[in-house]
Scaffold this motif. Structure first.
Motif, PDB file in Angstrom:
ATOM      1  N   PHE A  69     -12.584   0.647   5.279  1.00 13.02           N
ATOM      2  CA  PHE A  69     -12.237  -0.495   4.436  1.00 13.02           C
ATOM      3  C   PHE A  69     -12.918  -1.751   4.952  1.00 13.02           C
ATOM      4  CE2 PHE A  69      -9.533  -3.581   6.452  1.00 13.02           C
ATOM      5  CZ  PHE A  69      -8.966  -2.921   7.523  1.00 13.02           C
TER       6      PHE A  69
ATOM      7  N   ASN B 137     -12.370  -0.502  -0.477  1.00 17.78           N
ATOM      8  CA  ASN B 137     -11.928   0.706   0.225  1.00 17.78           C
ATOM      9  C   ASN B 137     -12.825   1.885  -0.102  1.00 17.78           C
ATOM     10  OD1 ASN B 137      -9.275   0.148   1.594  1.00 17.78           O
ATOM     11  ND2 ASN B 137      -8.827  -0.624  -0.448  1.00 17.78           N
TER      12      ASN B 137
ATOM     13  N   LYS C  99     -10.432   0.922  -9.570  1.00 17.61           N
ATOM     14  CA  LYS C  99     -10.933   2.150  -8.965  1.00 17.61           C
ATOM     15  C   LYS C  99     -12.323   2.434  -9.527  1.00 17.61           C
ATOM     16  CE  LYS C  99      -9.201   6.625  -7.581  1.00 17.61           C
ATOM     17  NZ  LYS C  99      -8.292   7.718  -7.774  1.00 17.61           N
TER      18      LYS C  99
ATOM     19  N   ASP D  47      -7.204   8.593  -1.278  1.00 15.27           N
ATOM     20  CA  ASP D  47      -6.684   9.327  -0.120  1.00 15.27           C
ATOM     21  C   ASP D  47      -5.804  10.503  -0.543  1.00 15.27           C
ATOM     22  OD1 ASP D  47      -7.990   7.573   1.491  1.00 15.27           O
ATOM     23  OD2 ASP D  47      -6.208   6.651   2.369  1.00 15.27           O
TER      24      ASP D  47
ATOM     25  N   ARG E 103      -9.895  -4.228  -4.557  1.00 20.12           N
ATOM     26  CA  ARG E 103      -8.635  -4.894  -4.825  1.00 20.12           C
ATOM     27  C   ARG E 103      -8.827  -6.375  -4.546  1.00 20.12           C
ATOM     28  NH1 ARG E 103      -3.707  -6.271  -2.651  1.00 20.12           N
ATOM     29  NH2 ARG E 103      -4.498  -6.084  -0.537  1.00 20.12           N
TER      30      ARG E 103
ATOM     31  N   ASN F 166      -2.516   4.730   6.817  1.00 22.52           N
ATOM     32  CA  ASN F 166      -3.059   3.787   5.827  1.00 22.52           C
ATOM     33  C   ASN F 166      -3.182   4.465   4.460  1.00 22.52           C
ATOM     34  OD1 ASN F 166      -5.860   4.228   4.808  1.00 22.52           O
ATOM     35  ND2 ASN F 166      -6.165   2.083   5.234  1.00 22.52           N
ATOM     36  N   TYR F 167      -3.365   3.662   3.411  1.00 24.61           N
ATOM     37  CA  TYR F 167      -3.628   4.240   2.103  1.00 24.61           C
ATOM     38  C   TYR F 167      -4.708   3.465   1.365  1.00 24.61           C
ATOM     39  CZ  TYR F 167      -3.424   5.635  -2.718  1.00 24.61           C
ATOM     40  OH  TYR F 167      -3.796   6.078  -3.960  1.00 24.61           O
ATOM     41  N   ALA F 168      -5.693   4.200   0.893  1.00 27.97           N
ATOM     42  CA  ALA F 168      -6.689   3.647  -0.015  1.00 27.97           C
ATOM     43  C   ALA F 168      -6.727   4.577  -1.222  1.00 27.97           C
ATOM     44  CB  ALA F 168      -8.054   3.605   0.659  1.00 27.97           C
ATOM     45  N   PRO F 169      -6.923   4.031  -2.429  1.00 27.69           N
ATOM     46  CA  PRO F 169      -6.983   4.902  -3.609  1.00 27.69           C
ATOM     47  C   PRO F 169      -8.004   6.024  -3.380  1.00 27.69           C
ATOM     48  CG  PRO F 169      -6.952   2.616  -4.291  1.00 27.69           C
ATOM     49  CD  PRO F 169      -7.077   2.620  -2.792  1.00 27.69           C
TER      50      PRO F 169
ATOM     51  N   LYS G 137     -13.902   8.194  -7.674  1.00 29.42           N
ATOM     52  CA  LYS G 137     -12.906   8.966  -6.937  1.00 29.42           C
ATOM     53  C   LYS G 137     -12.585   8.402  -5.548  1.00 29.42           C
ATOM     54  CE  LYS G 137     -11.848  13.865  -7.159  1.00 29.42           C
ATOM     55  NZ  LYS G 137     -12.327  15.225  -6.992  1.00 29.42           N
TER      56      LYS G 137
ATOM     57  N   SER H 229     -12.875   1.957  -4.211  1.00 28.33           N
ATOM     58  CA  SER H 229     -11.996   1.090  -4.990  1.00 28.33           C
ATOM     59  C   SER H 229     -12.033  -0.340  -4.475  1.00 28.33           C
ATOM     60  CB  SER H 229     -10.565   1.621  -4.952  1.00 28.33           C
ATOM     61  OG  SER H 229     -10.090   1.623  -3.638  1.00 28.33           O
TER      62      SER H 229
ATOM     63  N   HIS I  21      -2.302  11.103   8.047  1.00 31.06           N
ATOM     64  CA  HIS I  21      -3.214  10.024   7.703  1.00 31.06           C
ATOM     65  C   HIS I  21      -2.472   8.700   7.735  1.00 31.06           C
ATOM     66  CE1 HIS I  21      -7.035   8.642   5.994  1.00 31.06           C
ATOM     67  NE2 HIS I  21      -6.304   7.757   5.327  1.00 31.06           N
TER      68      HIS I  21
ATOM     69  N   GLU J 196     -10.908  -6.795  -1.172  1.00 35.46           N
ATOM     70  CA  GLU J 196     -10.809  -5.648  -0.275  1.00 35.46           C
ATOM     71  C   GLU J 196     -11.587  -4.505  -0.913  1.00 35.46           C
ATOM     72  OE1 GLU J 196      -6.665  -4.944   1.297  1.00 35.46           O
ATOM     73  OE2 GLU J 196      -7.037  -3.060   0.281  1.00 35.46           O
TER      74      GLU J 196
ATOM     75  N   SER K 182     -12.330   5.705   0.471  1.00 37.75           N
ATOM     76  CA  SER K 182     -11.416   6.746   0.945  1.00 37.75           C
ATOM     77  C   SER K 182     -12.214   7.909   1.528  1.00 37.75           C
ATOM     78  CB  SER K 182     -10.568   7.234  -0.221  1.00 37.75           C
ATOM     79  OG  SER K 182      -9.897   8.420   0.110  1.00 37.75           O
ATOM     80  N   PRO K 183     -11.774   8.513   2.607  1.00 41.20           N
ATOM     81  CA  PRO K 183     -10.581   8.212   3.398  1.00 41.20           C
ATOM     82  C   PRO K 183     -10.879   7.456   4.692  1.00 41.20           C
ATOM     83  CG  PRO K 183     -11.357  10.400   3.939  1.00 41.20           C
ATOM     84  CD  PRO K 183     -12.384   9.798   3.032  1.00 41.20           C
TER      85      PRO K 183
ATOM     86  N   GLY L 171      -6.205  -3.857   4.108  1.00 44.11           N
ATOM     87  CA  GLY L 171      -6.772  -2.585   4.543  1.00 44.11           C
ATOM     88  C   GLY L 171      -5.764  -1.457   4.494  1.00 44.11           C
ATOM     89  N   GLY L 172      -4.786  -1.576   3.621  1.00 43.51           N
ATOM     90  CA  GLY L 172      -3.872  -0.470   3.412  1.00 43.51           C
ATOM     91  C   GLY L 172      -2.686  -0.376   4.350  1.00 43.51           C
TER      92      GLY L 172
ATOM     93  N   PRO M 273       0.812  -1.232   0.000  1.00 44.17           N
ATOM     94  CA  PRO M 273       0.000   0.000   0.000  1.00 44.17           C
ATOM     95  C   PRO M 273       0.844   1.281   0.000  1.00 44.17           C
ATOM     96  CG  PRO M 273      -0.339  -1.260   2.039  1.00 44.17           C
ATOM     97  CD  PRO M 273       0.447  -2.125   1.116  1.00 44.17           C
TER      98      PRO M 273
END
Lengths: 174, 590
Positions: free
Chosen positions: B500, B494, B444, A158, B452, A153-156, B447, B450, A151, B492, B496-497, B570-571, A68
């Motif tokens: 998840f 997600n 994705k 973010d 995975r 974690n990362y999710a597309p 915006k 997403s 922040h 998964e 954002s932000p 979960g990132g 990630p």
């Protein structure tokens, strides 16, 4: 008596200057980037609290084994030129790779063509000092070194929010 | 009077200075709660307390000159998979220090590394339960012109029992000097060739407490290193020699030890190449010669292979350096092809290939003389390698972004591991060979939303094994090694932000509960049911997790069966133990 007056005056000045400093910056004055000395990829020592950039800074903690993290930095890479032009931001990618994997950092960074400043936090000193639990963790820092947004974690997507905070920060500075 | 003014003036300037740089207070909290079920199918046990709780909180103060930090830790009791050396609530780490451009002094808990860590590294990894800081003093001096000298002195943290730090038995002292030659003269700074050299010396003292042996009470390790960069090439190496150090690890032999590493790298935009070699012999170095596991290690001998992040590759058959001795090599290449848009796509295609091996050192045991009391067990040299294979990993991956929304990664891994040397697999026999294929898809939706997915397969080699058939006769059969073949699926989602959601299932394809029993003998008391109570083909490890993230706060709830190992979902990536049950975790940075 004059001595005493002088002394009182000096003391007053000293205490108000300290107090004033605290009042002006409010509670945020304590939420700053600590000073840790790390090496960049050219072997130069860099003080994390005094990077010497004019604009805001994004610290992004990552590792070569963290997918990630790489997703986040590869996504921002495509937007980075625009971000820099619009806000004057510098992204500092802090690698927490230890001895086992750190030799793969330069290879990955160049292989992907990253334009970031990459710092090596081989023994996690800066990670510890910044209070990072897990990677990825991204911090947005203003020109005075105050952490204004972070922040974990990362999710597309973010990166959009990070960009909004960055724009807000630049607007406030003007 | 003048001195008073001078003092006040300094207070004033200090006030002004503090205003400029500002004191910083940073820190973090992590709390993990587990409620675990008994699960004989995956050999997960329920602790008598049923609920487990790990917590810690760090607070650091740093104003550019003064620094101080502490960590409160709490294990009530420790979560599953954590070492037994973590217990109780109390202050687990604390230090104070002062630094300026010339000097940096720290008293208390110290994390430090000399060079590549072959002689000295104190480190923490809270996810793994690893903490061996040096409790004592450290001084770093920078006289200028690129020179840096470090000195450390203290006892290591061995355990944390009843909320108290327990120190290792041996005193550790170290000295390290490093010099960046280019910083010597202003005119050398922009030279194309950049060279840094260094040397370190580390010594430990532990009383000779044995009557049957004459043990060296002071054991030293020393060596040098060099790091060079010329344009896009880098080359660095380190060699450390260790004196006689009879210990539990080396069965009380009186051989000396060594560790050597060489790394080469070349990179340009779109291409990276890395080659590395390592030679280790009799290099286990602890501040207590009788300790084992991860306790009071003074140095760090990194494994020379890639850290994989896909579950089946990362968690089932990992390899760790054999401190007793191994010779290892690794090579890797990353290339992003962009020129031919028809073949490699609009965004280009990234290729990655990696090979790593480890072999047993060549040892001449003819020098061993049982009549001689010198205790030298064998003779070997640096990079003196035998043909006995310990480990080999050949892997490659191709990544392609097809369009703005969709990306694909295909990976293949072929791993061979000598399970007799590094007993990772409890039921594995001899050489374990696995072929792993992984397909990862990222999509994705818009915006903020997403998806995975990961699909992984693992196929293992067969070995000859004595199997008892239904008539009670023993026959030699060809059966799958260790626990057999596996499939993993992960989805998964997600948002954002903040959110998840993920579902994962790892399926052990051997359709019987017996895959977890020794020698594949069926244990009729173990019923193969999954967490829903259903009897599906194979042994299922369903795992559900939901996470909520708000800036630097993260709350995760997970439920299901989990295998031990690196867990990237979960990132974020974390190392977790095997379990069946509920896990709640909370992390916060400030």
């Amino acid at each position: 008596m004059k001595k005493l007056l002088n002394l009182t005056f000096a003391l007053f000045m000293a205490s108000t200057s300290v107090l004033f400093a605290q009042e002006e910056e409010g509670h945020k004055s304590l939420h700053k980037v600590p000073s840790v000395k790390l090496l960049d990829m050219d072997g130069n020592e860099v003080n994390t609290a005094d990077l010497g950039f004019d604009g805001p800074v994004i610290f992004s903690f990552w590792a070569t084994w963290c997918s990630p993290c790489k997703r986040e930095l590869n996504t921002i890479q495509d937007l980075y030129v625009d971000w820099q032009e619009e806000t004057g931001v510098t992204l500092v990618a802090v690698s927490i790779d230890d001895e086992r994997t750190k030799n793969g950092v330069q290879m990955y960074v160049d292989g992907k063509g990253w334009e970031y400043l990459v710092l090596m936090d081989t023994n996690s000193d800066f990670k510890r000092a910044m209070g990072v639990n897990n990677v990825p963790h991204t911090f947005l820092v203003d020109t005075d070194g105050n952490i204004v947004y972070s922040h974990n974690n990362y999710a597309p997507g973010d990166e959009e929010l990070l960009y909004e905070h960055l724009l807000e920060l630049v607007k406030k500075d003007k | 009077m003048k001195t008073t003014y001078a003092l006040l003036a300094s207070v004033l300037t200090f006030g002004a200075w503090a205003q400029q740089n500002g004191p910083a207070i940073n820190g973090n909290i992590e709390t993990t709660f587990q409620y675990l079920n008994e699960d004989p199918v995956i050999e997960a046990t329920q602790p008598p307390q049923k609920g487990l709780l790990n917590s810690y909180m760090n607070v650091f103060y740093n104003d550019g000159k003064f620094k101080a930090g502490l960590r409160m830790e709490s294990y009530l009791p420790r979560i599953q998979g954590y070492p037994s050396t973590f217990d109780g609530t109390g202050l687990g780490m604390r230090y104070i220090g002062y630094q300026n451009d010339f000097v940096d002094v720290t008293l208390g808990s110290i994390y430090e590394q000399f060079g590549n860590g072959l002689a000295f590294r104190t480190y923490e990894n809270r996810a793994l339960g690893y903490d061996n800081f040096l409790d004592g003093a450290r001084v770093i001096i920078k006289p200028g012109r690129g020179l840096k000298i470090k000195g450390v002195y203290g006892y290591q943290r061995q355990a944390f029992l009843e909320g108290q730090i327990v120190h290792g038995k041996g005193l550790v002292r170290g000295l390290d000097a490093e010099w960046n030659i280019n910083s010597f003269k202003e005119s050398w700074k922009n030279k194309k060739l950049n060279v840094t050299i260094g040397a370190s010396f580390v010594s430990k003292y532990q009383k000779d407490d044995r009557e049957d042996l004459i043990l060296p009470e002071n054991v030293g390790a020393y060596g040098g290193r060099i790091a060079m960069r010329y344009k896009k090439f880098t080359l660095n190496g380190e060699y450390i020699f260790k004196g006689q150090d009879p210990s539990f690890d080396n069965s009380d032999i009186y051989n000396t030890g060594h560790a050597a590493v060489i790394n080469f790298g070349y990179s340009q935009k779109g291409l990276g190449i890395m080659l590395a070699a390592k030679s280790v012999d009799n290099m286990s170095f602890r501040s207590d010669r009788d300790e084992k596991l991860q306790n009071v290690l003074i140095n760090y001998l990194p494994a020379m292979n890639k850290v994989h992040s896909y579950n089946l590759v990362a968690s089932l058959y990992p390899w760790a350096t054999q401190p007793v001795g191994e010779i290892a090599y690794q090579g890797e290449i990353v290339y992003t092809a962009k020129k031919n848009k028809k073949v490699f796509g609009k965004y280009g295609t990234t290729f990655n290939a990696n090979v790593s091996t480890a072999y047993r050192p060549n040892r001449d045991v003819s020098v061993y003389n049982p009549l001689d009391s010198n205790g030298i067990a064998y003779k070997t040299g640096v990079f003196d390698m035998s043909d006995s294979l310990y480990w080999r990993d050949v892997n490659f991956s191709i990544y392609r972004k097809l369009n703005k929304a969709l990306n694909l990664r295909v990976s293949y891994f072929n791993i061979t591991m000598n399970n007799n040397v590094n007993k990772v697999a409890a039921y594995g026999k001899g050489y374990i060979n696995v072929n792993v294929a992984v397909l990862e898809v990222g999509y994705k939706i818009n915006k903020k939303h997403s998806l995975r997915g990961e699909f992984q397969t693992l196929f293992i080699n067969k070995v000859e094994e004595h199997v008892v058939d239904s008539y009670g006769d023993t026959t030699l059969q060809s059966v799958l090694n260790d626990r057999g073949n596996w499939i993993t699926g992960l989805i998964e989602y997600n948002v954002s932000p903040h959110w998840f959601f993920s579902v994962m299932d790892q399926i052990n394809l051997e359709n019987k509960a017996s895959v977890y029993s020794v020698n594949h003998i069926v244990d009729p008391s173990v019923k193969n049911v999954d967490i829903f109570g259903a009897n599906l083909p194979g042994v299922h490890h369903f795992y559900f997790s939901v996470g909520y993230i708000r800036e630097s706060t993260r709350i995760t709830i997970g439920y299901g069966r989990q295998r031990a190992g690196l867990f990237c979902v979960g990132g974020i990536c974390r190392t977790v133990p095997a379990s069946n049950g509920l896990t709640l975790s909370f992390t916060q940075s400030f």
